[in-house]
Design an enzyme around this catalytic site. Structure first.
Site, short mmCIF file in Angstrom:
data_model
loop_
_atom_site.label_atom_id
_atom_site.label_comp_id
_atom_site.label_asym_id
_atom_site.label_seq_id
_atom_site.Cartn_x
_atom_site.Cartn_y
_atom_site.Cartn_z
N HIS A 287 0.80 -1.23 0.00
CA HIS A 287 0.00 0.00 0.00
C HIS A 287 0.83 1.28 0.00
O HIS A 287 0.27 2.37 -0.13
CB HIS A 287 -0.98 0.01 1.19
CG HIS A 287 -2.31 0.60 0.82
ND1 HIS A 287 -3.43 0.44 1.59
CD2 HIS A 287 -2.67 1.39 -0.22
CE1 HIS A 287 -4.46 1.10 1.03
NE2 HIS A 287 -4.00 1.68 -0.08
N ASP B 90 -9.89 -0.10 4.09
CA ASP B 90 -8.70 -0.70 4.72
C ASP B 90 -9.01 -1.05 6.18
O ASP B 90 -9.80 -0.35 6.83
CB ASP B 90 -7.56 0.32 4.67
CG ASP B 90 -6.16 -0.25 4.78
OD1 ASP B 90 -5.24 0.28 4.13
OD2 ASP B 90 -5.97 -1.25 5.54
N HIS C 190 -6.70 -0.73 8.22
CA HIS C 190 -5.73 0.19 8.81
C HIS C 190 -5.87 1.60 8.23
O HIS C 190 -6.33 1.76 7.11
CB HIS C 190 -4.31 -0.30 8.54
CG HIS C 190 -4.09 -1.75 8.84
ND1 HIS C 190 -4.25 -2.74 7.89
CD2 HIS C 190 -3.75 -2.38 9.98
CE1 HIS C 190 -4.00 -3.92 8.43
NE2 HIS C 190 -3.69 -3.73 9.70
N HIS D 208 4.22 1.27 4.09
CA HIS D 208 2.84 0.96 3.68
C HIS D 208 1.84 1.37 4.77
O HIS D 208 0.64 1.42 4.53
CB HIS D 208 2.67 -0.51 3.28
CG HIS D 208 2.67 -1.50 4.41
ND1 HIS D 208 2.08 -2.73 4.29
CD2 HIS D 208 3.19 -1.44 5.66
CE1 HIS D 208 2.23 -3.39 5.42
NE2 HIS D 208 2.90 -2.62 6.27
N ASP E 41 -7.41 -1.70 -0.02
CA ASP E 41 -6.48 -2.67 0.57
C ASP E 41 -7.30 -3.92 0.85
O ASP E 41 -8.29 -3.87 1.59
CB ASP E 41 -5.94 -2.08 1.89
CG ASP E 41 -4.91 -2.96 2.56
OD1 ASP E 41 -4.02 -2.41 3.24
OD2 ASP E 41 -4.98 -4.20 2.41
N ASP F 109 -6.95 -6.23 2.73
CA ASP F 109 -7.09 -6.62 4.13
C ASP F 109 -8.28 -5.94 4.81
O ASP F 109 -8.56 -6.17 5.99
CB ASP F 109 -5.79 -6.46 4.95
CG ASP F 109 -5.40 -5.01 5.20
OD1 ASP F 109 -4.17 -4.77 5.29
OD2 ASP F 109 -6.27 -4.12 5.32
N1 LIG Z 1 -0.32 0.25 11.46
C1 LIG Z 1 0.67 -0.74 11.18
C2 LIG Z 1 0.17 -1.67 10.06
C3 LIG Z 1 0.15 -1.00 8.70
C4 LIG Z 1 -0.56 -1.86 7.66
C5 LIG Z 1 -0.41 -1.29 6.28
B1 LIG Z 1 -1.54 -1.71 5.24
O1 LIG Z 1 -2.80 -1.18 5.67
O2 LIG Z 1 -1.26 -1.15 3.98
O3 LIG Z 1 -1.64 -3.11 5.19
C6 LIG Z 1 1.01 -1.51 12.46
C7 LIG Z 1 -0.12 -2.34 12.94
N2 LIG Z 1 0.00 -2.86 14.32
C8 LIG Z 1 1.27 -2.55 15.01
C9 LIG Z 1 1.25 -3.12 16.45
C10 LIG Z 1 0.94 -4.61 16.45
C11 LIG Z 1 -0.30 -4.91 15.65
C12 LIG Z 1 -0.19 -4.32 14.25
C13 LIG Z 1 1.97 -0.09 10.76
O4 LIG Z 1 2.95 -0.82 10.63
O5 LIG Z 1 1.96 1.14 10.62
MN LIG Z 2 -3.34 -0.32 3.60
MN LIG Z 3 -4.36 -2.68 5.66
MN LIG Z 4 -1.89 -5.24 4.55
#
Ligand SMILES: N[C@](CCCC[B-](O)(O)O)(CCN1CCCCC1)C(=O)O
Ligand SMILES: [Mn+2]
Ligand SMILES: [Mn+2]
Ligand SMILES: [Mn+2]
Length: 305
Positions: free
Chosen positions: A96, A119, A121, A136, A227, A229
Site C-alpha cells: 500500500h 482498509d 488500517h 505501507h 487494501d 485486508d
Molecule cells: N499500522 C501498522 C500496520 C500497517 C498496515 C499497512 B496496510 O494497511 O497497507 O496493510 C502496524 C499495525 N499494528 C502494530 C502493532 C501490532 C499490531 C499491528 C503499521 O505498521 O503502521
Molecule cells: Mn493499507
Molecule cells: Mn491494511
Molecule cells: Mn496489509
C-alpha cells in the site's frame, strides 16, 4: 469508456516477501478478460519495472525510503499518463505504499479528486509515530497538507509535496488503528467509518454519508484505494497484515457498486494481495475471483433492470 490496467510489482513498503507477485496473481485470475466481457475497452499497460537502489540506508527506523520513494515517483508518472489519456485506471499492487504515487499521479490530472480509503488500517502514521517503520502504514501521511508540519524530510520523496486536504478523505473498514494514528484522525477531524460504525449504521448508510460528505458540494473524480485486508481474513487470507472482523463479501460489493454508480470512479488501487501467504491453493483462487468480482462489480447488465 476505457480502462487501463497497470501492474506495480513492489514490496519494499513492508517486510514480507510475496506481495510483489500480486499483479500476476490478479491477472492470472482473469481480471482483463472479465473487464473485456463487460464491454470495457481494456488497455493493459503491463507491469512497471522497479529498480532496487543499492545504497538505501534506513531513515530513522524506516526501511528502503529511497527505493519506495523512487518507485512511487515512477508510478506517479504512469498513473498520470493513463488518466491523462482518458482511461479509468486500475493499479494492481504490490504493497500500500504505492498509493503515494498512485494518488499523486492522479492528482496531477485531477487536483480536485477525493479519496476513499478502504482498509483495516488507517496507513496514516508519520515516521515519528509508526510502530514498524514500514512505509505501507504511512502512505496517507505523505499526501495530506494538514500533516506537513508533522512530517520530516524523508529521503527519496523530494519529488513530491502533499496536496490533499483532510476533508477530501474518507476511511471505510478501520479496525486496527495505532495510538498515534488515532490522535491524527481526531486532531484533523478526518471522516472515518470503522467496522463498529458499519455494525451500527449498516453499509448503506455508511456509503450515503461517505458520498454526501465528498460529493455534496461538488461532483469530482473519485480515487478508491482498496487494501484487500479490509475484507475479513476468511475471505481474503492472502495478505500481509490480516485483522479479524472485516468486511463481508456483500459489504465489499455494496461499497464498490455505490462508487461505480456515481460514474465518478477515476483511479482504483487494489493492493496488498500476497499470493504466498496464509492460504491454501483453492483459497488463493477463491480470493482472487472474489477480488475480481468486487473490483469489477457484478455483470453491469444486472444494473440495467
Ligand atoms: N499500522 C501498522 C500496520 C500497517 C498496515 C499497512 B496496510 O494497511 O497497507 O496493510 C502496524 C499495525 N499494528 C502494530 C502493532 C501490532 C499490531 C499491528 C503499521 O505498521 O503502521
Ligand atoms: Mn493499507
Ligand atoms: Mn491494511
Ligand atoms: Mn496489509
Amino acid at each position: 469508456h476505457s480502462v487501463a490496467v497497470l501492474g506495480a510489482p513492489f514490496s519494499k513498503g513492508q517486510k514480507r516477501r510475496g506481495v510483489e507477485h500480486g499483479p500476476k496473481a490478479i491477472r492470472d485470475a482473469g481480471l482483463v478478460e472479465r473487464l473485456s466481457n463487460l464491454d470495457y475497452a481494456v488497455h493493459d499497460f503491463g507491469d512497471l519495472t522497479f529498480k532496487h537502489l543499492e545504497k538505501d540506508e534506513h531513515f530513522m527506523h524506516v526501511p528502503f525510503p529511497r527505493t519506495v520513494g523512487r518507485a512511487n515517483q515512477l508510478l506517479s508518472g504512469a498513473v498520470s499518463g493513463a488518466v491523462g489519456a482518458g482511461h479509468t485506471c486500475i493499479m494492481l499492487g504490490g504493497d500500500h505504499s504505492l498509493a503515494i504515487g498512485s494518488v499523486e499521479g492522479h492528482a496531477q490530472q485531477c487536483p480536485d479528486l477525493c479519496l476513499i480509503w478502504v482498509d483495516a488500517h488507517a496507513d496514516i502514521n508519520t515516521p515519528l509515530t509508526s510502530p514498524s517503520g514500514n512505509l505501507h502504514g504511512q502512505s496517507v501521511a505523505f499526501l495530506l497538507k494538514d500533516l506537513q508540519n508533522k512530517m520530516p524530510e524523508v529521503p527519496g520523496f523530494s519529488w513530491m509535496k502533499p496536496f490533499l486536504s483532510a476533508r477530501d478523505l474518507v476511511y471505510i473498514g478501520l479496525r486496527d488503528v495505532d495510538p498515534g494514528e488515532h490522535i491524527i484522525l481526531k486532531t484533523l477531524g478526518i471522516q472515518y467509518f470503522s467496522m463498529r460504525d458499519i455494525d451500527r449504521m449498516g453499509i448503506q448508510r455508511v456509503m450515503e454519508v461517505t458520498l454526501d460528505h465528498l460529493l455534496a458540494r461538488k461532483q469530482r473524480p473519485i480515487h478508491l484505494s482498496f487494501d484487500i485486508d479490509a475484507f475479513d481474513p476468511s475471505l481474503a487470507p492472502a495478505t500481509g497484515t490480516p485483522v479479524n472482523g472485516g468486511l463481508t463479501y456483500r459489504e465489499g460489493i455494496y461499497v464498490t457498486e455505490e462508487i461505480h454508480n456515481t460514474g465518478l470512479l477515476s483511479v482504483m488501487d487494489v493492493v496488498e494481495v500476497n499470493p504466498t501467504l496464509g492460504a491454501t491453493p483453492e483459497a488463493v483462487d477463491s480470493d482472487f475471483s472474489n477480488i475480481q468480482h468486487i473490483v469489477i462489480g457484478p455483470d453491469t447488465r444486472e444494473h440495467q433492470k
